[in-house]
Motif scaffolding. Structure first.
Motif, PDB file in Angstrom:
ATOM      1  N   PRO A 236    -159.476  10.725  -4.740  1.00 52.89           N
ATOM      2  CA  PRO A 236    -159.626   9.925  -3.591  1.00 52.89           C
ATOM      3  C   PRO A 236    -158.651  10.421  -2.518  1.00 52.89           C
ATOM      4  O   PRO A 236    -157.627  10.954  -2.637  1.00 52.89           O
ATOM      5  CB  PRO A 236    -158.843   8.452  -4.129  1.00 52.89           C
ATOM      6  N   LEU A 237    -159.440  10.288  -1.266  1.00 53.42           N
ATOM      7  CA  LEU A 237    -158.490  10.860  -0.009  1.00 53.42           C
ATOM      8  C   LEU A 237    -157.631   9.624   0.361  1.00 53.42           C
ATOM      9  O   LEU A 237    -156.610  10.235   1.011  1.00 53.42           O
ATOM     10  CB  LEU A 237    -159.584  11.135   1.229  1.00 53.42           C
ATOM     11  N   THR A 238    -157.773   8.447   0.099  1.00 57.86           N
ATOM     12  CA  THR A 238    -156.821   7.512   0.578  1.00 57.86           C
ATOM     13  C   THR A 238    -156.581   6.380  -0.760  1.00 57.86           C
ATOM     14  O   THR A 238    -157.445   6.020  -1.564  1.00 57.86           O
ATOM     15  CB  THR A 238    -157.436   6.594   1.434  1.00 57.86           C
ATOM     16  N   PRO A 239    -155.380   6.002  -0.679  1.00 59.67           N
ATOM     17  CA  PRO A 239    -155.053   5.067  -1.736  1.00 59.67           C
ATOM     18  C   PRO A 239    -155.699   3.596  -1.694  1.00 59.67           C
ATOM     19  O   PRO A 239    -156.059   3.272  -0.415  1.00 59.67           O
ATOM     20  CB  PRO A 239    -153.531   4.856  -1.929  1.00 59.67           C
ATOM     21  N   GLN A 243    -150.275  -3.020   0.078  1.00 62.67           N
ATOM     22  CA  GLN A 243    -149.120  -3.763   0.940  1.00 62.67           C
ATOM     23  C   GLN A 243    -149.610  -4.903   1.353  1.00 62.67           C
ATOM     24  O   GLN A 243    -151.020  -4.927   1.591  1.00 62.67           O
ATOM     25  CB  GLN A 243    -148.718  -2.898   2.057  1.00 62.67           C
ATOM     26  N   PRO A 244    -148.905  -5.893   1.981  1.00 67.18           N
ATOM     27  CA  PRO A 244    -149.478  -6.878   2.485  1.00 67.18           C
ATOM     28  C   PRO A 244    -150.336  -6.735   3.830  1.00 67.18           C
ATOM     29  O   PRO A 244    -149.940  -5.607   4.542  1.00 67.18           O
ATOM     30  CB  PRO A 244    -148.463  -7.999   2.694  1.00 67.18           C
ATOM     31  N   ILE A 245    -151.062  -7.620   4.309  1.00 70.68           N
ATOM     32  CA  ILE A 245    -151.726  -7.380   5.383  1.00 70.68           C
ATOM     33  C   ILE A 245    -150.633  -7.108   7.031  1.00 70.68           C
ATOM     34  O   ILE A 245    -149.641  -8.104   6.781  1.00 70.68           O
ATOM     35  CB  ILE A 245    -152.466  -8.399   5.991  1.00 70.68           C
ATOM     36  N   GLN A 268    -155.977   1.128   7.797  1.00 72.17           N
ATOM     37  CA  GLN A 268    -156.711  -0.166   7.352  1.00 72.17           C
ATOM     38  C   GLN A 268    -156.686  -0.328   5.855  1.00 72.17           C
ATOM     39  O   GLN A 268    -156.576  -1.138   5.193  1.00 72.17           O
ATOM     40  CB  GLN A 268    -158.018  -0.189   7.670  1.00 72.17           C
ATOM     41  N   LYS A 269    -157.164   1.008   5.085  1.00 71.63           N
ATOM     42  CA  LYS A 269    -156.995   1.000   3.541  1.00 71.63           C
ATOM     43  C   LYS A 269    -155.578   0.651   3.080  1.00 71.63           C
ATOM     44  O   LYS A 269    -155.493   0.470   1.902  1.00 71.63           O
ATOM     45  CB  LYS A 269    -157.135   2.203   3.067  1.00 71.63           C
ATOM     46  N   LEU A 270    -154.345   1.080   3.916  1.00 70.34           N
ATOM     47  CA  LEU A 270    -153.221   0.632   3.655  1.00 70.34           C
ATOM     48  C   LEU A 270    -152.671  -0.682   3.689  1.00 70.34           C
ATOM     49  O   LEU A 270    -151.556  -1.066   3.347  1.00 70.34           O
ATOM     50  CB  LEU A 270    -152.090   1.684   4.066  1.00 70.34           C
ATOM     51  N   GLY A 271    -153.570  -1.643   4.349  1.00 70.18           N
ATOM     52  CA  GLY A 271    -153.165  -3.001   4.529  1.00 70.18           C
ATOM     53  C   GLY A 271    -152.885  -3.220   5.962  1.00 70.18           C
ATOM     54  O   GLY A 271    -152.610  -4.442   6.183  1.00 70.18           O
ATOM     55  N   ALA A 272    -153.345  -2.466   6.798  1.00 70.80           N
ATOM     56  CA  ALA A 272    -153.007  -2.806   8.271  1.00 70.80           C
ATOM     57  C   ALA A 272    -154.328  -3.657   8.978  1.00 70.80           C
ATOM     58  O   ALA A 272    -155.477  -3.203   8.657  1.00 70.80           O
ATOM     59  CB  ALA A 272    -152.966  -1.593   9.041  1.00 70.80           C
ATOM     60  N   GLN A 273    -154.060  -4.313   9.543  1.00 68.63           N
ATOM     61  CA  GLN A 273    -155.193  -5.161  10.372  1.00 68.63           C
ATOM     62  C   GLN A 273    -155.132  -4.467  11.874  1.00 68.63           C
ATOM     63  O   GLN A 273    -154.053  -5.125  12.644  1.00 68.63           O
ATOM     64  CB  GLN A 273    -155.124  -6.563  10.448  1.00 68.63           C
ATOM     65  N   LEU A 274    -155.984  -3.795  12.500  1.00 68.56           N
ATOM     66  CA  LEU A 274    -155.917  -3.066  13.754  1.00 68.56           C
ATOM     67  C   LEU A 274    -156.480  -4.248  14.641  1.00 68.56           C
ATOM     68  O   LEU A 274    -157.710  -4.572  14.687  1.00 68.56           O
ATOM     69  CB  LEU A 274    -156.686  -1.915  13.792  1.00 68.56           C
ATOM     70  N   VAL A 275    -155.620  -4.408  15.798  1.00 70.46           N
ATOM     71  CA  VAL A 275    -156.023  -5.567  16.770  1.00 70.46           C
ATOM     72  C   VAL A 275    -155.996  -4.779  17.993  1.00 70.46           C
ATOM     73  O   VAL A 275    -155.132  -4.365  18.592  1.00 70.46           O
ATOM     74  CB  VAL A 275    -154.784  -6.802  16.753  1.00 70.46           C
ATOM     75  N   PRO A 276    -157.218  -4.537  18.650  1.00 71.76           N
ATOM     76  CA  PRO A 276    -157.414  -3.856  19.863  1.00 71.76           C
ATOM     77  C   PRO A 276    -156.800  -4.585  20.946  1.00 71.76           C
ATOM     78  O   PRO A 276    -157.251  -5.983  21.038  1.00 71.76           O
ATOM     79  CB  PRO A 276    -158.738  -3.635  20.093  1.00 71.76           C
ATOM     80  N   TRP A 277    -156.218  -4.088  21.909  1.00 73.87           N
ATOM     81  CA  TRP A 277    -155.783  -4.672  23.114  1.00 73.87           C
ATOM     82  C   TRP A 277    -155.952  -3.706  24.219  1.00 73.87           C
ATOM     83  O   TRP A 277    -155.873  -2.605  23.982  1.00 73.87           O
ATOM     84  CB  TRP A 277    -154.070  -5.396  23.036  1.00 73.87           C
ATOM     85  N   ILE A 441    -147.415   9.253   5.962  1.00 76.04           N
ATOM     86  CA  ILE A 441    -147.316   8.924   7.394  1.00 76.04           C
ATOM     87  C   ILE A 441    -147.559   7.677   7.888  1.00 76.04           C
ATOM     88  O   ILE A 441    -146.606   6.745   8.192  1.00 76.04           O
ATOM     89  CB  ILE A 441    -147.624  10.178   8.221  1.00 76.04           C
ATOM     90  N   PRO A 442    -148.739   7.321   7.796  1.00 73.74           N
ATOM     91  CA  PRO A 442    -149.028   5.823   8.179  1.00 73.74           C
ATOM     92  C   PRO A 442    -148.523   5.002   6.944  1.00 73.74           C
ATOM     93  O   PRO A 442    -148.198   3.598   7.441  1.00 73.74           O
ATOM     94  CB  PRO A 442    -150.717   5.844   7.935  1.00 73.74           C
ATOM     95  N   GLY A 443    -148.391   5.124   5.739  1.00 74.90           N
ATOM     96  CA  GLY A 443    -147.860   4.360   5.041  1.00 74.90           C
ATOM     97  C   GLY A 443    -146.191   3.989   5.267  1.00 74.90           C
ATOM     98  O   GLY A 443    -145.701   2.820   5.317  1.00 74.90           O
ATOM     99  N   ARG A 444    -145.658   5.252   5.613  1.00 72.24           N
ATOM    100  CA  ARG A 444    -144.059   4.851   6.169  1.00 72.24           C
ATOM    101  C   ARG A 444    -144.193   3.847   7.534  1.00 72.24           C
ATOM    102  O   ARG A 444    -143.228   3.144   7.443  1.00 72.24           O
ATOM    103  CB  ARG A 444    -143.541   6.170   6.579  1.00 72.24           C
ATOM    104  N   PHE A 445    -145.077   4.034   8.360  1.00 78.39           N
ATOM    105  CA  PHE A 445    -145.314   3.437   9.682  1.00 78.39           C
ATOM    106  C   PHE A 445    -145.433   1.943   9.115  1.00 78.39           C
ATOM    107  O   PHE A 445    -144.749   1.115   9.829  1.00 78.39           O
ATOM    108  CB  PHE A 445    -146.308   3.869  10.555  1.00 78.39           C
ATOM    109  N   LEU A 446    -146.443   1.637   8.148  1.00 80.97           N
ATOM    110  CA  LEU A 446    -146.426   0.211   7.982  1.00 80.97           C
ATOM    111  C   LEU A 446    -145.453  -0.584   7.273  1.00 80.97           C
ATOM    112  O   LEU A 446    -144.993  -1.653   7.504  1.00 80.97           O
ATOM    113  CB  LEU A 446    -147.776   0.324   7.212  1.00 80.97           C
ATOM    114  N   LYS A 447    -144.414   0.313   6.513  1.00 81.57           N
ATOM    115  CA  LYS A 447    -143.220  -0.137   6.088  1.00 81.57           C
ATOM    116  C   LYS A 447    -142.099  -0.508   6.978  1.00 81.57           C
ATOM    117  O   LYS A 447    -141.727  -1.702   6.818  1.00 81.57           O
ATOM    118  CB  LYS A 447    -142.657   0.693   4.939  1.00 81.57           C
TER     119      LYS A 447
END
Length: 456
Positions: A236-239, A243-245, A268-277, A441-447
Motif C-alpha cells: 500500500p502507498l498509504t497507511p 489517529q483521531p480526526i 485524509q488517510k491519516l485522519g485529517a479533515q481538510l477544511v477549505p478557507w 512527514i504528514p503523519g508528523r504534522f498531524l501529531k
C-alpha cells in the motif's frame, strides 16, 4: 495500456494536444484518468477540470521510481482510459546530462508508448529528420505515432505527409493553426483555472477539435486503461487511519491553489479533515481547526485583496502566536511575511509573522533541491534529507536565523545555500514537497496538530 504525450521540445503544444484528447475522451466516456510528468501544479488543474478526476503527478525525483509505478497502477482502477502529459522535450531530464525524470524515463518505467507532438509551423521536409531522430535515439522507447501541430494549410499538410510516408510512422493527429485557441499565461506558466471565466467554452472548443483532429480508431486501443500486474501493487502507498480526526484549515482560493492531490490524500488517510478557507474572502479561520496549511500560488497577483482582509491576517497571526502548527510553502511563505512587493513595486501588508519581506523580481528561481533540515519542525527532523522543487520570482529581504534548510541543487557539485523559516510551530519554505516518498512527514504534522488541540 496508456499513452504518454511527449514533445520534441517545450512549447510545441503538448498541453493543447493533451487537453483536446482528454476533453474528447471525457465527453464520450467520462471515466478518464490523467497524469502529469514532473512537479507542475497548473497543468493538472486543467486536467482535473476536464476529466472531473484529480490529475496525479509522476515525479521520480520528488518521490521514487517505485512510487511512480505504484501511483500509476493504483489510479488505473475503475477508469476506461488513461493519458499522461509529459514535460519539456522527450529526453530532457532533471540535470540535462541524462534523461532521469524526463518523459522518456517515465515511458520506460511504466512501459507505455509515446505520442510525439511536432511543431510544424516552420517545417516541411525536415519534419521527417526530426521524427526519425526521436524514434531512433532510444530503442527502448516506443513512438506509437506523431501529432502534427500548427499546420498552416492543406498544401503544408501534404508536404509533411509526403516527408513522413517513407518512415511508416503513423500520423495520429493533425491540428491546424488556431489563433483563437489560446490559454493565457503569466510569469509562472498558465493562468490557473479558477481565474478563467471562459473555461467551459474552452473545454468545449478543445473537445470539438479532438473529435475531428485525431485518428481515434488507432488511438483508442492505446489509451485503454490497463493496470499492469506487478509487485508494486502488493504494497500500500498509504497507511490506514491510525489517529483521531484532526481538522486542518487549508487555504484554497485564487491566491493559493498549488497542492499535490497525493499530499491531500495522505493527510485524509491519516485522519485529517481538510477544511477549505479563503484568505481572500473569509474573515475568520474555520472553527475548531488544529493546524494551518498554506500551499503555493499567486499571492503577488492578489496582494491588495490579501492586504485588505485585515481580519483574516489577524486570525492567522493569533493562531500562530498561540502555537498552532503551520505549514507554508512558497506562496504560503510569502503570505506569512511582513509585506509582499509586487511587480509594480507596490508593497502590501501580509500576516507579518516572519521578519522579512517578499519582493517580486525578474529572476526565476527554478529546479529540484535536496534539502537537509537544520532543526526540528512540525514536518521534518534535524538532519533529515528531503527532495523538493523551487519555482518562484520573489526573493526575501532577510536571511533566516537560524535557517530551516541547507539546500543543494540536483547536480552533486551544486551550490550550497540556506533557506526556510522555523518560528513558533511554523514550517515555512520556498521548497515544494511531494510527500509520496516520505509518508512520515504528514503523519508528523498531524501529531503536532493533535498536541496543539490537547493544549487548547
Amino acid at each position: 495500456m496508456a499513452l504518454i504525450i511527449a514533445g520534441e521540445r517545450s512549447g510545441v503544444g503538448k498541453t493543447t494536444v493533451t487537453l483536446a484528447l482528454l476533453s474528447c475522451l471525457s465527453r464520450r466516456y467520462r471515466r478518464v484518468q490523467s497524469f502529469k510528468v514532473g512537479p507542475d501544479y497548473i497543468d493538472p488543474m486543467f486536467h482535473q477540470r476536464v476529466t472531473g478526476r484529480p490529475c496525479r503527478n509522476l515525479d521520480p525525483v520528488l518521490t521514487s521510481e517505485f512510487y511512480v509505478q505504484a501511483c500509476f497502477n493504483r489510479h488505473l482502477d475503475g477508469v476506461d482510459y488513461a493519458l499522461i502529459e509529459g514535460v519539456m522535450g522527450l529526453f530532457d531530464g532533471a540535470s540535462g546530462r541524462d534523461d532521469v525524470a524526463s518523459t522518456a524515463h517515465i515511458a520506460r518505467l511504466l512501459h507505455v508508448p509515446v505520442l510525439l507532438v511536432l511543431d510544424c509551423s516552420r517545417l516541411s521536409r525536415s519534419v521527417a529528420a526530426i521524427a526519425q531522430g526521436y524514434r531512433s535515439f532510444d530503442q527502448s522507447i516506443q513512438v506509437a505515432g506523431v501529432v502534427l501541430n500548427r499546420v498552416g494549410s492543406d498544401r503544408h499538410l501534404e508536404l509533411l505527409q509526403d516527408a513522413l510516408e517513407p518512415l511508416q510512422l503513423p500520423i495520429l493527429g493533425v491540428l491546424r493553426r488556431q489563433d483563437s485557441l489560446r490559454i493565457p499565461d503569466r510569469h509562472l506558466g498558465l493562468v490557473p483555472t479558477d481565474e478563467l471565466t471562459f473555461l467551459f467554452q474552452l473545454i468545449d472548443q478543445l473537445a470539438d477539435i479532438g473529435e475531428t483532429c485525431f485518428n481515434w480508431e488507432y488511438l483508442l486501443p492505446l489509451l485503454k486503461a490497463d493496470r499492469h500486474d506487478s509487485t508494486v501493487n502488493h504494497q500500500p502507498l498509504t497507511p490506514g487511519v491510525s489517529q483521531p480526526i484532526t481538522r486542518i484549515a487549508i487555504a484554497r482560493d485564487r491566491a493559493f491553489s498549488f497542492y499535490y492531490q497525493d499530499n491531500l490524500d495522505l493527510l485524509q488517510k491519516l485522519g485529517a479533515q481538510l477544511v477549505p478557507w479563503s484568505p481572500l474572502g473569509d474573515t475568520t479561520l474555520p472553527a475548531g481547526v488544529q493546524g494551518l496549511y498554506f500551499g503555493g500560488g499567486f499571492p503577488e497577483v492578489f496582494a491588495q485583496e490579501l492586504a485588505d482582509n485585515i481580519e483574516a491576517r489577524q486570525a492567522v497571526w493569533n493562531a500562530i502566536i498561540q502555537g498552532m502548527p503551520t505549514y507554508a510553502e512558497c506562496g504560503g511563505l510569502m503570505y506569512l511575511c511582513q509585506e509582499v512587493t509586487d511587480f509594480e513595486e507596490k508593497s502590501w501588508s501580509m500576516v507579518g509573522i516572519l521578519p522579512t519581506k517578499a519582493v517580486m523580481g525578474k529572476r526565476l528561481t527554478l529546479g529540484y533541491r535536496q534539502a537537509t533540515a537544520l532543526q526540528n519542525t512540525p514536518l521534518v527532523l534535524a538532519g533529515e534529507k528531503v527532495w523538493g522543487h523551487e519555482f518562484h520570482r520573489s526573493q526575501l529581504t532577510a536571511t533566516p536565523k537560524p535557517p530551516l534548510f541547507e539546500i543543494k541543487g540536483y547536480e552533486p557539485k551544486g551550490k550550497v545555500s540556506i533557506e526556510g523559516w522555523k518560528m513558533y510551530q511554523i514550517h515555512a519554505s520556498y521548497i515544494h514537497l511531494h510527500w509520496g516518498g516520505k509518508i512520515e512527514i504528514p503523519g508528523r504534522f498531524l501529531k503536532y496538530c493533535q498536541q496543539f488541540n490537547s493544549r487548547s
